[in-house]
Design an enzyme around this catalytic site. Structure first.
Site, mmCIF file in Angstrom:
data_model
loop_
_atom_site.group_PDB
_atom_site.id
_atom_site.type_symbol
_atom_site.label_atom_id
_atom_site.label_comp_id
_atom_site.label_asym_id
_atom_site.label_seq_id
_atom_site.Cartn_x
_atom_site.Cartn_y
_atom_site.Cartn_z
ATOM 1 N N GLY A 1 0.813 -1.200 0.000
ATOM 2 C CA GLY A 1 0.000 0.000 0.000
ATOM 3 C C GLY A 1 0.853 1.261 0.000
ATOM 4 O O GLY A 1 1.990 1.280 -0.477
ATOM 5 N N SER A 2 0.298 2.327 0.559
ATOM 6 C CA SER A 2 0.975 3.625 0.496
ATOM 7 C C SER A 2 2.254 3.695 1.327
ATOM 8 O O SER A 2 3.024 4.649 1.178
ATOM 9 C CB SER A 2 0.015 4.732 0.949
ATOM 10 O OG SER A 2 -1.040 4.868 0.019
ATOM 11 N N ALA A 3 2.496 2.701 2.179
ATOM 12 C CA ALA A 3 3.777 2.650 2.894
ATOM 13 C C ALA A 3 4.922 2.452 1.914
ATOM 14 O O ALA A 3 6.096 2.654 2.262
ATOM 15 C CB ALA A 3 3.754 1.515 3.918
#
Length: 671
Positions: free
Chosen positions: A414-416
């Site tokens: 994801g956005s990590a």
């Protein structure tokens, strides 16, 4: 006088003729030795003298030789001899007897054995059919058993190695447990009712108890082991001893002090199975031996197990007169010390409570792994000593799948993942951190070639979006635009620099992270989605944590370590970004907490930096699905621990759940 000389010459001629026509002792013994070397024991009996055959039957000699060799695992059996000289042969024909020294060597389960012995051959048979035969005795097997002694062997079981954390706290050790046994003649009252009670207490069937009690070796006064339990379950112990005939004997078993918190990491033992021999050497295990079933117990089975000690000796019934033929000393299992800190491991695991997910904690400066967590989990002590008959069924049917080891399973970051995309773009020059993109609304499409598909973001911007703003607000559109502009080849090349598409260099085997199902990003929609950690990109928590070390070490990614014996602070990949670019990303990661999506981390009494992530789980690009959440974070100033945590199925849960959990663990760690 002439008559005597003539008779002597005739005798010499006769003997010479005999020796030319007949097999010599050397010939016969060589044939015997060839059969011996070839382990043709039945054919060897045909060489026995009449005296030997009167003493030893074919069955006795053949079976004894075979049995002794099989019992001691004799291989590479080699018999050698020096043929006797011509003069000795002439004397042998005169006397009807010959002695030939020989030597025997072999490998055994206890090491090499060799000895020297002598064979006596006698000339037997009618004049024209005389031949040499061997006065065989048990000394041909081993000289020490010639007079009736027996070959025996004893074994010493190795102690399995202990698994320690970095502070030498045991994660798997050998400790005292109770072996529960039944003495049949001491069972009183209603025996069948007693067996039912025992079965109920131990989570087993009455049939399994009966099977043990009906074994061929069982006598009424003998203790029959039926189960093992831990010494800590006082309620169970008290209930068992109330039943007539039950006895508890202290023995040693494998104990896992951390229980559920480290179960996937450490693993457990089970009875060996046939398919284990596809990986491990069968000769090193007995039928009822235990073997590592998963985790470290499996991964380091050979080091932990050790090697059995074996002594082969000759016994005549008197211990003082025992003669050792070969001995291999026991080699106890190696202890394994990890970089794991059990306190961090337990705190990180306990933070999940009833939630599922995976997490890794490392020291980003040294690369030392402090924790590897998979939740939910199971108690390995319950597998070995539990009293619940349906425990496996319970775990198998649990929808949260506690038996899956999430530590080793790559998932979408994801956005990590966005700081990694940022680093790749900064390094190859396609991202200018100060350049602002004009983005309108919550959706974006490159054009008609994308059809109806649009990239979405969670919030609008008040002006041009630059790198810092895109990381603070976690703007999917910004990163998709940058990746499309960068191109698939440049982006894939950068991902490979971060370790994608290759085996992860780690002493705890995890599945390699992957860029996509095909290994490339030729599909532009897939390229766009990958830029913000969706698409088909998959990585483990430990790999994600490792990638972030490049932001805390002047652009160098540090090699993660797992064993305490490994060298720390090794550079895995040098120069992923420059120190100046590191400052840009660090500044943005701090702002994510102060001004962005991780504001809950401000609850700590020290500054935290990090990046959140939300993963939408869907089968196709245009459908919605459930969500998983990430937070990767570290103390801004100390930078002595970095945690990458994923929490599953968060779409209907409190916002910022992963941030809250990581923050709590960091606060506890910094006390």
């Amino acid at each position: 006088m002439l008559k005597k000389i003539s008779l002597f010459l005739l005798l010499v001629i006769f003997l010479t003729a005999c020796s030319d026509d007949q097999a010599t002792p050397n010939d016969r013994f060589e044939a015997f030795v060839n059969d011996w070397n070839g382990q043709n024991y039945e054919q060897m009996y045909g060489f026995f003298s009449n005296e030997a055959k009167e003493t030893f039957s074919a069955t006795d000699s053949v079976e004894r030789t075979q049995n002794v060799y099989e019992d001691i695992g004799a291989t590479n059996i080699e018999i050698a001899f020096e043929p006797i000289e011509e003069e000795a042969i002439e004397v042998a024909f005169e006397e009807g007897s010959a002695t030939i020294p020989f030597s025997v060597g072999m490998e055994t389960i206890a090491g090499p054995i060799s000895f020297d012995y002598e064979a006596t051959l006698t000339l037997e048979g009618e004049e024209e059919e005389k031949n040499w035969f061997i006065n065989w005795d048990s000394g041909f097997i081993f000289p020490e058993i010639k007079d009736g002694a027996e070959i025996r062997f004893s074994t010493t079981t190795p102690t399995r190695g202990v698994i320690f954390d970095r502070n030498e706290m045991p994660l798997a050790l050998n400790d005292e447990i109770f072996e529960v046994g039944i003495v049949p003649e001491k069972m009183t009252g209603d025996v069948e009712q007693s067996k039912k009670k025992i079965a109920n207490l131990l989570g087993m069937s009455v049939e399994s108890i009966d099977k043990k009690l009906n074994a061929s070796w069982v006598e009424p006064d003998l203790n029959v082991p039926i189960a093992t339990i831990t010494k800590t379950d006082e309620a169970l112990i008290n209930s068992l001893v109330e039943v007539g005939g039950i006895g508890l004997r202290t023995t040693t078993g494998r104990i896992y002090p951390a229980g559920e918190a480290a179960a996937h990491l450490v693993g457990y033992l089970r009875t060996i199975q046939a398919d284990d021999f596809e990986t491990f050497e069968e000769s090193k295990y007995g039928a009822n031996d235990l073997i590592g079933a998963r985790g470290l117990e499996r991964l380091y089975e050979e080091q932990l197990k050790g090697e059995q000690g074996i002594k082969i000796y000759v016994s005549n019934g008197n211990e003082d007169d025992e003669i050792t033929l070969a001995e291999k000393p026991v080699k106890h299992g190696e202890n394994i010390r990890l970089t794991i800190d059990i306190n961090v491991q337990e705190k990180l695991f306990n933070s999940y409570q009833d939630d599922a997910g995976t997490a890794a904690a490392i020291n980003p400066k040294t690369g030392e792994t402090l924790a590897l967590v998979s939740s939910p989990s199971f108690d390995p002590n319950e597998i070995l000593y539990g009293t619940s008959a349906d425990i496996w069924e319970k775990w198998d049917n649990d929808e949260d799948q506690p038996l899956i080891n999430r530590i080793v399973t790559p998932v979408a970051p994801g956005s990590a993942f966005k700081p990694i995309t940022a680093a790749i773009g900064l390094h190859n020059g396609t991202i200018d951190p100060n350049e602002g993109f004009e983005i309108n609304g919550l959706t974006w499409s490159k054009g008609p070639e994308w059809g109806d598909y649009e990239v979405t973001r969670v919030s609008t911007s008040n002006g041009p979006v630059d790198l810092k703003d895109a990381l603070i607000r976690s703007d999917n559109i910004y990163f998709a635009m940058q990746a499309v502009e960068m191109g698939a080849d440049a982006f894939v090349s950068g991902l490979e620099q971060f370790g994608f598409g290759a085996d992860f260099p780690y002493s705890y085997a995890v599945t390699a992270s992957s860029i996509s199902n095909s290994g490339n990003l030729d599909d532009e929609l897939l390229l766009a989605n990958t830029s913000y950690g969706q698409g088909e990109i998959l990585m483990t928590a430990i790999h994600l944590a490792t990638a972030y070390t490049s932001f805390l070490n002047d652009g160098n990614m540090i090699k993660p370590t797992f064993l305490a014996s490994e060298e720390t602070a090794q550079v895995l990949q040098e120069g992923l970004i420059t120190p100046e670019q590191v400052d840009i990303i660090q500044d943005a990661l701090r702002a994510v907490v102060t001004d962005g999506t991780a504001k809950k981390a401000q609850a700590a009494d020290f500054p935290i930096s990090g990046k959140t992530g939300t993963v939408e789980l869907k089968q196709t690009l245009d459908e919605s699905g459930e969500e998983n959440s990430w937070f990767v974070a570290y103390p801004t100033d100390d930078q002595d621990i970095l945690i990458a945590m994923q929490v599953e199925d968060t779409h209907n849960k409190e916002s910022g759940l992963a941030v809250q959990k990581v923050t709590d663990v960091l606060m506890d760690y910094k006390k």
